[in-house]
Each structure stands twice: as C-alpha cells, then as structure tokens.
Design a protein around this motif. Structure first.
Motif, mmCIF file in Angstrom:
data_model
loop_
_atom_site.group_PDB
_atom_site.id
_atom_site.type_symbol
_atom_site.label_atom_id
_atom_site.label_comp_id
_atom_site.label_asym_id
_atom_site.label_seq_id
_atom_site.Cartn_x
_atom_site.Cartn_y
_atom_site.Cartn_z
ATOM 1 N N ARG A 193 0.947 -1.138 -0.133
ATOM 2 C CA ARG A 193 0.140 -0.063 -0.093
ATOM 3 C C ARG A 193 1.050 1.185 -0.024
ATOM 4 N NH1 ARG A 193 -3.338 -2.742 3.609
ATOM 5 N NH2 ARG A 193 -2.408 -1.639 5.438
ATOM 6 N N GLU A 194 1.980 1.137 0.671
ATOM 7 C CA GLU A 194 2.894 2.325 1.005
ATOM 8 C C GLU A 194 3.634 2.736 -0.494
ATOM 9 O OE1 GLU A 194 5.805 1.669 3.646
ATOM 10 O OE2 GLU A 194 4.264 1.349 5.475
ATOM 11 N N LEU A 195 3.714 1.573 -1.284
ATOM 12 C CA LEU A 195 4.375 1.786 -2.631
ATOM 13 C C LEU A 195 3.579 2.272 -3.685
ATOM 14 C CD1 LEU A 195 7.178 -1.002 -2.130
ATOM 15 C CD2 LEU A 195 7.587 1.588 -2.104
ATOM 16 N N GLY A 196 2.465 1.385 -3.452
ATOM 17 C CA GLY A 196 1.054 1.798 -4.374
ATOM 18 C C GLY A 196 1.352 0.572 -5.563
ATOM 19 N N GLU A 197 2.019 -0.288 -5.374
ATOM 20 C CA GLU A 197 2.528 -1.646 -6.297
ATOM 21 C C GLU A 197 2.326 -2.941 -5.683
ATOM 22 O OE1 GLU A 197 3.207 -1.295 -9.376
ATOM 23 O OE2 GLU A 197 3.759 0.890 -9.643
ATOM 24 N N LYS A 198 1.864 -3.841 -6.314
ATOM 25 C CA LYS A 198 1.789 -5.219 -6.068
ATOM 26 C C LYS A 198 3.155 -5.806 -6.139
ATOM 27 C CE LYS A 198 -0.482 -9.560 -6.621
ATOM 28 N NZ LYS A 198 -1.546 -10.193 -7.621
ATOM 29 N N LEU A 199 3.703 -6.295 -4.978
ATOM 30 C CA LEU A 199 5.219 -6.896 -5.039
ATOM 31 C C LEU A 199 5.113 -8.509 -5.109
ATOM 32 C CD1 LEU A 199 6.645 -4.753 -2.115
ATOM 33 C CD2 LEU A 199 6.527 -4.229 -4.723
ATOM 34 N N LEU A 200 4.014 -9.233 -4.679
ATOM 35 C CA LEU A 200 4.204 -10.634 -4.570
ATOM 36 C C LEU A 200 2.862 -11.176 -5.435
ATOM 37 C CD1 LEU A 200 5.202 -10.811 -0.856
ATOM 38 C CD2 LEU A 200 6.765 -11.474 -2.861
ATOM 39 N N LEU A 233 7.947 -13.180 -7.135
ATOM 40 C CA LEU A 233 7.920 -11.716 -7.369
ATOM 41 C C LEU A 233 7.282 -11.288 -8.349
ATOM 42 C CD1 LEU A 233 11.714 -11.046 -6.055
ATOM 43 C CD2 LEU A 233 9.671 -11.136 -4.678
ATOM 44 N N THR A 234 6.595 -9.944 -8.621
ATOM 45 C CA THR A 234 6.016 -9.292 -9.802
ATOM 46 C C THR A 234 7.385 -8.598 -10.248
ATOM 47 O OG1 THR A 234 5.513 -7.443 -8.475
ATOM 48 C CG2 THR A 234 3.885 -9.103 -8.692
ATOM 49 N N PRO A 235 7.296 -7.929 -11.368
ATOM 50 C CA PRO A 235 8.291 -7.061 -11.880
ATOM 51 C C PRO A 235 8.810 -5.982 -10.983
ATOM 52 C CG PRO A 235 6.903 -7.640 -13.788
ATOM 53 C CD PRO A 235 6.246 -8.216 -12.503
ATOM 54 N N THR A 236 7.880 -5.391 -10.310
ATOM 55 C CA THR A 236 8.117 -4.243 -9.158
ATOM 56 C C THR A 236 8.963 -5.034 -8.277
ATOM 57 O OG1 THR A 236 6.351 -3.016 -9.976
ATOM 58 C CG2 THR A 236 7.283 -2.488 -8.003
ATOM 59 N N GLY A 237 8.483 -6.158 -7.900
ATOM 60 C CA GLY A 237 8.861 -6.438 -6.660
ATOM 61 C C GLY A 237 10.314 -7.127 -6.868
ATOM 62 N N TYR A 292 13.240 -5.936 -4.525
ATOM 63 C CA TYR A 292 14.054 -6.896 -3.733
ATOM 64 C C TYR A 292 15.523 -6.530 -3.826
ATOM 65 C CZ TYR A 292 16.725 -11.217 -3.287
ATOM 66 O OH TYR A 292 17.710 -12.227 -2.884
ATOM 67 N N ALA A 293 15.854 -6.152 -5.032
ATOM 68 C CA ALA A 293 17.418 -5.852 -5.456
ATOM 69 C C ALA A 293 18.000 -4.725 -4.485
ATOM 70 C CB ALA A 293 17.533 -5.094 -6.823
ATOM 71 N N HIS A 294 16.952 -3.680 -4.138
ATOM 72 C CA HIS A 294 17.382 -2.710 -3.080
ATOM 73 C C HIS A 294 17.372 -3.115 -1.557
ATOM 74 C CE1 HIS A 294 17.676 0.583 -6.105
ATOM 75 N NE2 HIS A 294 16.777 0.168 -6.709
#
Length: 299
Positions: A41-48, A57-61, A65-67
């Motif tokens: 919710r904080e990122l506004g993106e689906k990660l998993l 992992l999704t592409p955003t995930g 994850y790299a960071h």
C-alpha cells in the motif's frame, strides 16, 4: 518506508514462502502478511503474487528486492566490521593475498614474522585480485598484497610497490614446444593454455599475443588455484604463465620447465594496498616488511 519491512520482504522473496520466512524471522505468519500488505500500500504497487504453492515476485517486486537485499547486506557488513574491529582490538590481524603469492612468498614471510616477534592471531584470506580489492574497500581485511594497480579513481586507497615478480611461461619437461628454438607467441598459440581467473594477468597474456596480431588461444581454461594449474601443466600439453616464486621449486625438481621466450612484459609489480584512513598496525607493518623481503629473495 520502514526498512524492517524491506528486510522482511527480502526474506520472503528468498524463501518463496510466508511460512518459511516467518519461521526464519521468528515472527507470526499473519503479522508478516500484514506487514507486506502495508508495504504494498505504501508503494502503491503489487510486489508479490501469492498462490497455494508459495509466492513469486512481480516485476516491481524484483526491483524492490534488489534494493532490499542491498540494505540487508550493508547491515550484515556493518555487523561484521564491528566484530572485526573487536577482533583487531583483541589482537587479530587479517590480510588478503593472491593464490600465486600464497604458494611460496607469503608462507615464508609469515613464518619469519612469527619467529621474530610476539604475534597476534593471524587470518590469511586468499582470493583473486578483484575480490581482494572489494574486501579491502568493504573493510573486511586490514590490507592486501596483490598486483599493482592504478587506484587513483578509488578515493581513500593507497599502495606501495614491494617487489617485481618475474613471470615464467611453463610447460611439462617433455612438452613438444620445449626443444623448439626461436619460439614466438604464434607458436605457443597452437597449444592449450591455462590462465588464472579474469584480471590483470589475463590482460597481460592478451598483450603478449597481441604483439603478433593474435587473440587468446582458442583452447583456454581459467583456474583460480595455482596448485591445480601446475598439476594440469605437468600432466598435459597445457601451457601457463606463473610467477617465478610459485614455480622455481618445481622447475628445480624437474617437474616443470620454463619455456625460453624473452619478452620485456614478463613481469608484474607486487604492492601492498591499504585504506588511507586505517593505517597499518605495528604487527601489520612488520608482516609487510617480511613479505617484501621474501618477495625480493624468491622472485
């Protein structure tokens, strides 16, 4: 963004499961799931992407994850460096060196160093050049002894050349190239070669062949172990380039033979490298002096 959520996320990504990650992190699975919901919710993106068999992992995930992994690795490094500093305060000296120097020069120097003074606990790290440099930058070793480089682009590192190491082109005594006279690099390119792992020494071999307009030999093996290289050379038609200090005893015993091919490039400068803001201890300076003396005697 809460760094703890990122550390939790990295653990989930690596385990592929909330259940396994919760067990490793010693938190409840519902609490871990809630933490990830809040992070998304904080990122506004689906990660998993969740499924009955686990999570992916999704592409955003993948990007997050790299960071997250970098943050975790830096925290681990800070903890290791604190432990290392405590070890140094208690008398532990850690330094890094190349496999080729560990074959003869470093053992001789360390034995003389230990015999001449009261010494702290010693830890010797043997790695290829690039890994030694990374370890020095990250504070994992007090100093390294390796091939001289131009480190002007890396702030805070200093080096001092200790000695010049002669290099031998070596083969087994009954190698077909040994009795040939007037050998050129074109002649040697006909045979298989073994090179130490990617780094400056490989660049040197490329320069040697480039003098005659040649690329590297087509049949090529890379190896990080000097002992393995010498054994393969002794038992096959492979040729290698190794420092005199690592092969003099083998040549004297007749196990290996140095191929006579005069070339002004057949040497390397060996230097001690250290962090400018972390001066060597008295014990470290004495050890470097012994390495310098052993290198000058054996090269």
């Amino acid at each position: 963004m809460d760094p703890r959520k990122l550390l939790y996320f990295a653990c989930i990504a690596e385990n592929g499961s909330f259940k396994k990650a919760a067990k490793q992190l010693e938190v409840s699975q519902p609490a871990l799931s809630t933490s990830m919901d809040r992070l998304e919710r904080e990122l506004g993106e689906k990660l998993l992407d969740r499924s009955p068999t686990g999570v992916t992992l999704t592409p955003t995930g993948e990007l997050i994850y790299a960071h997250a992994r970098l943050i975790r690795d830096e925290l681990d490094l800070a903890e290791r460096r604190m432990t290392k500093r405590e070890d140094q305060d208690q008398g532990t000296l850690t330094f890094g060196t190349l496999p080729s120097l560990a074959a003869a020069i470093v053992p001789k120097a360390v034995c003389r160093w230990q015999a001449r003074s009261e010494t702290p606990t010693l830890c010797i790290v043997e790695k290829v050049q690039i890994d030694l440099l990374l370890g020095l930058i990250r504070g994992e070793v007090s100093f390294i002894v390796g091939m001289s480089e131009s480190y002007g682009f890396i702030d805070g590192l200093r080096q001092r050349v200790l000695f010049r190491d002669k290099l031998h082109v070596i083969a087994r005594p009954d190698h077909p190239a040994v009795p040939r006279e007037g050998l050129t690099w074109s002649d040697l390119a006909e045979y298989p070669w073994i090179l130490q792992m990617l780094g400056k020494q490989r660049t040197l071999v490329e320069q040697l062949f480039a003098q005659e307009g040649l690329g590297l030999p087509r049949e090529l093996t890379e190896c990080g172990s000097v002992a393995c290289i010498k054994t393969m050379v002794a038992e096959s038609d492979n040729i290698a380039l190794l420092p005199a200090s690592a092969v003099n005893a083998d040549i004297a015993e007749g196990r290996l033979r140095s191929i006579d091919i005069p070339d002004p490039l057949l040497h390397r400068d060996i230097a001690v490298m250290f962090r400018e803001r972390t001066p060597l201890t008295d014990a470290g300076r004495r050890l470097v002096e012994e390495i310098e003396a052993a290198g000058q005697a054996l090269s």
